[in-house]
Design an enzyme around this catalytic site. Structure first.
Site, mmCIF file in Angstrom:
data_model
loop_
_atom_site.group_PDB
_atom_site.id
_atom_site.type_symbol
_atom_site.label_atom_id
_atom_site.label_comp_id
_atom_site.label_asym_id
_atom_site.label_seq_id
_atom_site.Cartn_x
_atom_site.Cartn_y
_atom_site.Cartn_z
ATOM 1 C CD GLU B 30 83.088 26.652 16.053
ATOM 2 O OE1 GLU B 30 84.102 27.580 15.692
ATOM 3 O OE2 GLU B 30 83.164 26.034 15.062
ATOM 4 C CB SER B 31 89.101 25.179 18.667
ATOM 5 O OG SER B 31 89.216 26.254 17.518
ATOM 6 C CB CYS B 61 87.597 18.567 14.451
ATOM 7 S SG CYS B 61 86.662 19.518 13.271
ATOM 8 N NE ARG B 90 89.880 28.180 15.244
ATOM 9 C CZ ARG B 90 89.546 28.964 15.269
ATOM 10 N NH1 ARG B 90 89.724 30.121 15.765
ATOM 11 N NH2 ARG B 90 87.940 28.364 15.545
ATOM 12 C CB ILE B 119 82.539 19.250 9.633
ATOM 13 C CG1 ILE B 119 82.065 18.368 9.281
ATOM 14 C CG2 ILE B 119 81.448 20.086 9.789
ATOM 15 C CD1 ILE B 119 80.638 17.661 10.558
ATOM 16 C CG HIS B 156 83.792 14.759 12.814
ATOM 17 N ND1 HIS B 156 83.410 15.342 14.357
ATOM 18 C CD2 HIS B 156 83.752 16.781 12.659
ATOM 19 C CE1 HIS B 156 83.957 16.747 14.942
ATOM 20 N NE2 HIS B 156 83.783 17.639 13.819
ATOM 21 C CD GLU B 158 82.204 12.524 15.335
ATOM 22 O OE1 GLU B 158 83.782 11.432 15.502
ATOM 23 O OE2 GLU B 158 82.200 13.243 15.945
#
Lengths: 310, 176
Positions: B30-31, B61, B90, B119, B156, B158
């Site tokens: 969460e930024s 992200c 966002r 996501i 993402h 990964e």
């Protein structure tokens, strides 16, 4: 489907249309919450306080577990208006609880657009035999577990995140400790077994053999493991992290305390710096009254929420 | 991912951890929380200094949000580290029910498409002149951008096991 799907014009992308609700995006959101604190809130104002304090997500509900415990009666899914207000008031993910086995409450929560559904023993169960089949849902689920077998059964039903149950609404961390230790200890024991012992292990865990062998091989659940139920102080939260939790749910512990905003920020800090006692000491100063709490040992067995779910 | 590509990886939780770090990954999350923690832990100022001194950074992200100079749909008090001359929105697709996987064409990484997981993802809406757009959605919104040694991704890699952006980041680190 999102805007991306509707706006798609490039034919080279057609063979793999964007897909929502996949296992990867469901489990992936929980991955993004790791190292963080998820806080129970009952109003939009509390949700904003939680977000300001650094919560990675909020759990929208009508009564915190301590009040459910004190007031008794049947505890159900929250009012849709309340959930809408909380969703509208914060930019972080919003979770909400459905009763165990209550398929329709879960459908309603998905329709409301919550980011995660908690099929929770804190509410009164709707089905004493079956949990929800979680695979058909686009919205991911988190479920409680007291041991590895229970966690694996929930994952088999489609849970994308597990939280150890603890004993919600008590402020007594002892059950949370027991459950996270049980789950991580059983995983270690599984990893030590030889391949031919895993058949019986699967039988004893009452979980599918393939999932059991995966956990034995990787030494971890295939989903994120948070902990919950009785966390009331920064030190409690850091304890959960040191015992191997990926993050922490805090329910009644914040908004049943004397100074919720300060305590919430302190728990966030202690969770992030769980291996730094000086930082935890700092975070523990000047928090005012902690929630009063109930010793789990004094709770008669029928009032123990952790025993709900099977 | 980085370890499997041969890099040595250490977590950065306090300013002293930054000593001896040649490149930085700002991961998903969460930024709002990463912003608060970097300020609370005294990391925001040294991170800005290292970024402006040219330290390679891969932001995925929430990490893209932290690297952006300008934000849309952010909390009024939300700050970023900056470095990428972009406006980033966002939660550009909505809530979790709109999270998705899709293939992206990324010519810089070769002809094989990148399979990406978005996501609750942000997008880049106004890339500045110095910013190279590596990948965009069919509607034109940028989801992978690069400016100097800073690499920002909406998605993402990964989560889907895609190593090529991490390889590109490590190439920046070796060149720095």
């Amino acid at each position: 489907m999102g805007r991306y799907h509707r706006g798609m014009t490039d034919t080279t992308l057609r063979p793999t249309t964007p897909s929502t609700g996949t296992t990867r995006v469901k489990r992936g959101l929980a991955e993004m919450l790791k190292g963080g604190v998820i806080m129970d809130v009952v109003t939009a104002e509390q949700a904003r306080i939680a977000e300001d304090a650094g919560a990675v997500a909020v759990m929208a509900l009508e009564r915190v577990p301590a009040d459910i415990r004190a007031q008794g009666g049947v505890a159900r899914m929250s009012d849709p208006d309340l959930i809408d207000q909380i969703v509208a008031s914060v930019s972080i993910p919003v979770m909400a609880k459905a009763r165990i086995g209550h398929i329709v409450e879960a459908q309603v929560l998905q329709a409301l657009g919550v980011d995660y559904i908690d099929e929770s023993e804190v509410l009164s169960p709707a089905d004493y035999a079956n949990h929800i089949d979680k695979w058909p849902f686009t919205t991911p689920f988190v479920c409680g577990a007291t041991n590895l077998g229970e966690a694996l059964r929930r994952i088999t039903e489609g849970a994308a995140m597990i939280r150890s149950k603890g004993e919600a609404g008590t402020g007594d961390v002892s059950e949370a400790t027991k459950h996270i230790r049980t789950i991580t200890g059983e995983i270690r024991a599984l990893s030590a077994k030889s391949p031919d012992e895993l058949y019986v292990a699967a039988k004893e865990l009452q979980a599918p053999y393939e999932l059991v062998t995966e956990v034995a091989r990787t030494g971890a659940l295939p989903v994120v493991l948070f902990t919950a139920g009785g966390v009331a102080t920064p030190a409690d939260a850091a304890l959960m992290m040191q015992l191997g939790a990926d993050g922490v749910f805090v329910g009644s512990g914040i908004f049943k305390s004397g100074d919720p905003a300060t305590r919430a920020a302190a728990i966030v800090r202690a969770t992030a710096q769980f291996d730094d006692p000086a930082a935890i000491a700092d975070a523990s100063r000047g928090l005012g009254e902690a929630m009063v709490g109930i010793n789990v040992a004094d709770l008669p067995a029928p009032h123990r929420l952790a025993q709900r779910g099977w | 991912m980085l370890r499997s590509l041969g890099a040595e990886v250490v977590p950065v939780r306090r300013p002293a951890d930054l000593d001896g770090v040649a490149g930085l990954v700002i991961p998903g999350g969460e930024s709002t929380v990463i912003d608060k923690l970097t300020r609370m832990l005294g990391l925001a100022v040294p991170l800005r200094e290292r970024i402006s001194a040219g330290m390679p950074v891969l932001g995925t992200c929430a990490g893209l949000i932290l690297l952006s100079d300008r934000l849309a749909d952010a909390r009024p008090d939300q700050q970023t580290l900056g470095g990428l001359d972009v406006l980033t929105r966002r939660n550009a697709f909505g809530g979790q029910n709109e999270s998705f996987e899709a293939d992206l064409r990324v010519p810089e990484l070769g002809s094989r498409p990148v399979h990406a997981a978005f996501i609750r993802a942000p997008v880049v809406e106004e890339p500045g002149e110095a910013v190279q757009v590596l990948a965009a959605l069919p509607d034109g919104r940028a989801v992978a951008v690069e400016q100097g040694a800073l690499l920002g991704l909406s998605f993402h890699p990964e989560v889907t096991g895609e190593p090529r952006f991490h390889e590109r980041f490590l190439a920046h680190v070796r060149a720095a």
